[in-house]
Design a protein around this motif. Structure first.
Motif, PDB file in Angstrom:
ATOM      1  N   ALA A  80      -4.602   7.877  -0.201  1.00  0.00           N
ATOM      2  CA  ALA A  80      -4.098   9.165  -0.688  1.00  0.00           C
ATOM      3  C   ALA A  80      -5.224  10.172  -0.845  1.00  0.00           C
ATOM      4  O   ALA A  80      -5.050  11.365  -0.568  1.00  0.00           O
ATOM      5  N   THR A  81      -6.405   9.704  -1.271  1.00  0.00           N
ATOM      6  CA  THR A  81      -7.533  10.625  -1.396  1.00  0.00           C
ATOM      7  C   THR A  81      -7.999  11.108  -0.023  1.00  0.00           C
ATOM      8  O   THR A  81      -8.409  12.263   0.136  1.00  0.00           O
ATOM      9  N   ARG A  82      -7.927  10.249   0.968  1.00  0.00           N
ATOM     10  CA  ARG A  82      -8.368  10.630   2.314  1.00  0.00           C
ATOM     11  C   ARG A  82      -7.405  11.623   2.952  1.00  0.00           C
ATOM     12  O   ARG A  82      -7.825  12.566   3.622  1.00  0.00           O
ATOM     13  N   LEU A  83      -6.110  11.409   2.763  1.00  0.00           N
ATOM     14  CA  LEU A  83      -5.101  12.259   3.407  1.00  0.00           C
ATOM     15  C   LEU A  83      -4.695  13.443   2.545  1.00  0.00           C
ATOM     16  O   LEU A  83      -4.029  14.361   3.040  1.00  0.00           O
ATOM     17  N   ASP A  84      -5.054  13.421   1.259  1.00  0.00           N
ATOM     18  CA  ASP A  84      -4.591  14.415   0.287  1.00  0.00           C
ATOM     19  C   ASP A  84      -3.060  14.468   0.262  1.00  0.00           C
ATOM     20  O   ASP A  84      -2.459  15.530   0.063  1.00  0.00           O
ATOM     21  N   SER A  85      -2.455  13.312   0.456  1.00  0.00           N
ATOM     22  CA  SER A  85      -0.993  13.220   0.455  1.00  0.00           C
ATOM     23  C   SER A  85      -0.584  11.760   0.309  1.00  0.00           C
ATOM     24  O   SER A  85      -1.397  10.853   0.486  1.00  0.00           O
ATOM     25  N   SER A  86       0.684  11.553  -0.013  1.00  0.00           N
ATOM     26  CA  SER A  86       1.281  10.214  -0.051  1.00  0.00           C
ATOM     27  C   SER A  86       2.403  10.156   0.957  1.00  0.00           C
ATOM     28  O   SER A  86       3.294  11.007   0.947  1.00  0.00           O
ATOM     29  N   GLN A  87       2.358   9.161   1.834  1.00  0.00           N
ATOM     30  CA  GLN A  87       3.327   9.064   2.918  1.00  0.00           C
ATOM     31  C   GLN A  87       3.988   7.689   2.914  1.00  0.00           C
ATOM     32  O   GLN A  87       3.291   6.671   2.877  1.00  0.00           O
ATOM     33  N   PRO A  88       5.334   7.641   2.964  1.00  0.00           N
ATOM     34  CA  PRO A  88       6.022   6.343   2.941  1.00  0.00           C
ATOM     35  C   PRO A  88       5.774   5.501   4.183  1.00  0.00           C
ATOM     36  O   PRO A  88       5.992   4.291   4.160  1.00  0.00           O
ATOM     37  N   SER A  89       5.300   6.126   5.255  1.00  0.00           N
ATOM     38  CA  SER A  89       5.003   5.374   6.481  1.00  0.00           C
ATOM     39  C   SER A  89       3.581   4.837   6.502  1.00  0.00           C
ATOM     40  O   SER A  89       3.171   4.186   7.469  1.00  0.00           O
ATOM     41  N   ALA A  90       2.828   5.076   5.431  1.00  0.00           N
ATOM     42  CA  ALA A  90       1.430   4.635   5.388  1.00  0.00           C
ATOM     43  C   ALA A  90       1.342   3.117   5.480  1.00  0.00           C
ATOM     44  O   ALA A  90       2.193   2.392   4.978  1.00  0.00           O
ATOM     45  N   LEU A 147       0.832  -1.205   0.000  1.00  0.00           N
ATOM     46  CA  LEU A 147       0.000   0.000   0.000  1.00  0.00           C
ATOM     47  C   LEU A 147       0.868   1.257   0.000  1.00  0.00           C
ATOM     48  O   LEU A 147       0.625   2.193  -0.773  1.00  0.00           O
ATOM     49  N   ALA A 148       1.875   1.282   0.880  1.00  0.00           N
ATOM     50  CA  ALA A 148       2.758   2.446   0.967  1.00  0.00           C
ATOM     51  C   ALA A 148       3.505   2.674  -0.340  1.00  0.00           C
ATOM     52  O   ALA A 148       3.628   3.809  -0.815  1.00  0.00           O
ATOM     53  N   LEU A 149       4.012   1.602  -0.935  1.00  0.00           N
ATOM     54  CA  LEU A 149       4.734   1.732  -2.202  1.00  0.00           C
ATOM     55  C   LEU A 149       3.806   2.255  -3.297  1.00  0.00           C
ATOM     56  O   LEU A 149       4.194   3.140  -4.077  1.00  0.00           O
ATOM     57  N   SER A 150       2.596   1.749  -3.360  1.00  0.00           N
ATOM     58  CA  SER A 150       1.646   2.186  -4.385  1.00  0.00           C
ATOM     59  C   SER A 150       1.294   3.662  -4.233  1.00  0.00           C
ATOM     60  O   SER A 150       1.246   4.411  -5.220  1.00  0.00           O
ATOM     61  N   THR A 151       1.051   4.080  -2.998  1.00  0.00           N
ATOM     62  CA  THR A 151       0.683   5.481  -2.796  1.00  0.00           C
ATOM     63  C   THR A 151       1.848   6.417  -3.088  1.00  0.00           C
ATOM     64  O   THR A 151       1.653   7.532  -3.588  1.00  0.00           O
ATOM     65  N   TRP A 202       4.655  10.273  -6.711  1.00  0.00           N
ATOM     66  CA  TRP A 202       5.855  10.636  -7.478  1.00  0.00           C
ATOM     67  C   TRP A 202       5.539  10.817  -8.954  1.00  0.00           C
ATOM     68  O   TRP A 202       5.999  11.769  -9.594  1.00  0.00           O
ATOM     69  N   LEU A 203       4.751   9.913  -9.519  1.00  0.00           N
ATOM     70  CA  LEU A 203       4.434  10.010 -10.944  1.00  0.00           C
ATOM     71  C   LEU A 203       3.570  11.229 -11.254  1.00  0.00           C
ATOM     72  O   LEU A 203       3.729  11.864 -12.308  1.00  0.00           O
ATOM     73  N   SER A 204       2.640  11.562 -10.349  1.00  0.00           N
ATOM     74  CA  SER A 204       1.738  12.684 -10.603  1.00  0.00           C
ATOM     75  C   SER A 204       2.368  14.028 -10.297  1.00  0.00           C
ATOM     76  O   SER A 204       1.922  15.059 -10.813  1.00  0.00           O
ATOM     77  N   HIS A 205       3.420  14.046  -9.477  1.00  0.00           N
ATOM     78  CA  HIS A 205       4.081  15.304  -9.119  1.00  0.00           C
ATOM     79  C   HIS A 205       5.406  15.463  -9.872  1.00  0.00           C
ATOM     80  O   HIS A 205       5.533  16.309 -10.745  1.00  0.00           O
ATOM     81  N   ALA A 206       6.377  14.627  -9.539  1.00  0.00           N
ATOM     82  CA  ALA A 206       7.693  14.739 -10.177  1.00  0.00           C
ATOM     83  C   ALA A 206       7.697  14.158 -11.588  1.00  0.00           C
ATOM     84  O   ALA A 206       8.412  14.645 -12.467  1.00  0.00           O
ATOM     85  N   GLY A 207       6.913  13.116 -11.819  1.00  0.00           N
ATOM     86  CA  GLY A 207       6.915  12.452 -13.117  1.00  0.00           C
ATOM     87  C   GLY A 207       6.111  13.155 -14.183  1.00  0.00           C
ATOM     88  O   GLY A 207       6.266  12.881 -15.378  1.00  0.00           O
ATOM     89  N   GLY A 208       5.217  14.047 -13.781  1.00  0.00           N
ATOM     90  CA  GLY A 208       4.455  14.815 -14.742  1.00  0.00           C
ATOM     91  C   GLY A 208       3.297  14.078 -15.392  1.00  0.00           C
ATOM     92  O   GLY A 208       2.696  14.596 -16.336  1.00  0.00           O
ATOM     93  N   LEU A 209       2.965  12.891 -14.912  1.00  0.00           N
ATOM     94  CA  LEU A 209       1.837  12.159 -15.488  1.00  0.00           C
ATOM     95  C   LEU A 209       0.513  12.733 -14.981  1.00  0.00           C
ATOM     96  O   LEU A 209       0.438  13.229 -13.848  1.00  0.00           O
ATOM     97  N   ILE A 235       4.605  13.342   0.025  1.00  0.00           N
ATOM     98  CA  ILE A 235       4.205  14.157  -1.126  1.00  0.00           C
ATOM     99  C   ILE A 235       2.814  14.698  -0.837  1.00  0.00           C
ATOM    100  O   ILE A 235       1.889  13.938  -0.567  1.00  0.00           O
ATOM    101  N   VAL A 236       2.671  16.020  -0.908  1.00  0.00           N
ATOM    102  CA  VAL A 236       1.436  16.670  -0.463  1.00  0.00           C
ATOM    103  C   VAL A 236       0.777  17.388  -1.634  1.00  0.00           C
ATOM    104  O   VAL A 236       1.458  17.986  -2.471  1.00  0.00           O
ATOM    105  N   GLY A 237      -0.554  17.335  -1.669  1.00  0.00           N
ATOM    106  CA  GLY A 237      -1.315  18.140  -2.614  1.00  0.00           C
ATOM    107  C   GLY A 237      -1.703  17.411  -3.881  1.00  0.00           C
ATOM    108  O   GLY A 237      -0.846  17.064  -4.696  1.00  0.00           O
ATOM    109  N   TYR A 238      -2.991  17.150  -4.023  1.00  0.00           N
ATOM    110  CA  TYR A 238      -3.544  16.522  -5.225  1.00  0.00           C
ATOM    111  C   TYR A 238      -4.646  17.429  -5.781  1.00  0.00           C
ATOM    112  O   TYR A 238      -5.116  18.342  -5.102  1.00  0.00           O
ATOM    113  N   PRO A 239      -5.085  17.181  -7.008  1.00  0.00           N
ATOM    114  CA  PRO A 239      -6.187  17.975  -7.563  1.00  0.00           C
ATOM    115  C   PRO A 239      -7.448  17.867  -6.699  1.00  0.00           C
ATOM    116  O   PRO A 239      -7.657  16.875  -6.006  1.00  0.00           O
TER     117      PRO A 239
END
Length: 332
Positions: free
Chosen positions: A247-257, A90-94, A99-106, A161-165
């Motif tokens: 990620a939708t609940r927290l509006d962020s991605s955390q490696p400790s999730a 779960l943590a790896l997926s989030t 990373w892909l949506s922020h740094a990767g530009g997807l 990683i913080v902040g989603y659409p």
């Protein structure tokens, strides 16, 4: 001399007897529903604010992540396996999503599919480790637990990683059909599909035969290796879906999730009547187990119980669930 007869493929494809009573259909999970009822009544009488529609909807939202993963874990445990890596996957997926949506530009929607695919890949590695490399499920998934958690931290050097659409955050914060969030609907669909698969599909029925005895199942013509591998793949995919939901609940991605989430998942499935030795379990029981875990945490929070004490309570629940499983096996 009597000889044990292997179940035929026709037996596995035939749906359960429709004339079975409710008690037989919920065999092994009746205790979970009884416990759920007792817990509900006690908390309703002793906990201010518990008995309300808003709180019930809040409980449903809180258990979405646990419930989605528990669907896959139920199938793995029925087949006689176990997956300790679901929290780390779960943590790896989030983190892949972030990373892909922020740094990767997807685009975020494309990153969602990539994150779920990463979960499925982890499940495939688990499955091949069990079926091809012949590793015990405990060891294969324990190794993945460590690898996936390490990769989750490596992606951003342990930073969140913080902040989603806005539309992404609204998936878990806005009501669907007036009261249910989209993520809650996903949870419900996962349970419905999982339950129908176990009850009516040959592959789902085969899981019970495999959990009862892999060699007997193989002699019955069941493709044990393929079915077990795919069961781990589906569990990985569901862990990826749960990572997106979190990620939708927290509006962020955390490696400790998802840290120690696998313990709650296993507890929910076992509380629901599944046996750690395999061959037993129902999706209805898992629903009860998930709700017990969710209601217990919610009630303890409303009562102001310390998070550290909550860990003790949950640990006791896990121990009691495993003890109940052992007693069921002895009675058989």
């Amino acid at each position: 001399m009597s000889q044990t007869q292997a179940p035929s493929q026709l037996d596995l494809e035939r749906p359960p007897d429709a004339r079975g009573t409710l008690r037989s259909r919920l065999a092994g999970s009746g205790g979970a529903f009884a416990g759920l009822g007792v817990l509900f009544v006690v908390l309703s009488l002793t906990t201010p604010g518990f008995f309300s529609v808003n709180n019930f909807l809040n409980i449903l939202d809180q258990v979405t992540v646990l419930a989605i993963i528990a669907v896959g874990a139920t199938m793995v445990i029925i087949a006689g396996g176990i997956d300790l890596s679901v929290g780390s996957v779960l943590a790896l997926s989030t983190m892949v999503l972030g990373w892909l949506s922020h740094a990767g530009g997807l685009p975020t929607w494309l990153a969602i599919f990539a994150a779920i695919a990463v979960g499925g890949l982890c499940g495939l590695i688990n499955g091949l480790g069990v079926t091809v490399a012949k590793l015990p499920p405990f060891i294969a998934t324990l190794a993945m637990l460590s690898v996936a958690r390490g990769l989750a931290n490596l992606i951003t050097d342990g930073q969140q990683i913080v902040g989603y659409p806005d539309w992404f955050f609204r998936l878990s914060s806005s009501g669907f059909l007036g009261f249910l969030s989209v993520t809650t609907v996903v949870m419900v669909l996962a349970f419905i599909i999982g339950g129908l698969y176990l009850r009516y599909r040959p592959g789902g029925r085969s899981l019970y035969a495999i959990g009862g005895g892999k060699e007997v199942a193989r002699l019955a013509g069941i493709k044990v290796r393929r079915i077990v591998t795919m069961t781990y793949v589906w569990t990985g995919l569901l862990a990826g879906v749960a990572g997106v939901v979190l990620a939708t609940r927290l509006d962020s991605s955390q490696p400790s999730a998802g840290t120690a989430l696998e313990l709650d998942v296993i507890a929910a499935v076992v509380i629901g009547g599944a046996s750690l030795s395999g061959g037993t379990g129902r999706m209805a029981g898992t629903i009860a187990g998930v709700l017990i875990m969710g209601i217990l945490r919610n009630g303890l929070n409303l009562l102001g119980v310390s998070p550290f004490m909550q860990q003790i309570f949950i640990g006791v629940v896990i121990a009691l669930a495993v003890m109940a499983d052992i007693l069921r096996q002895r009675n058989k």
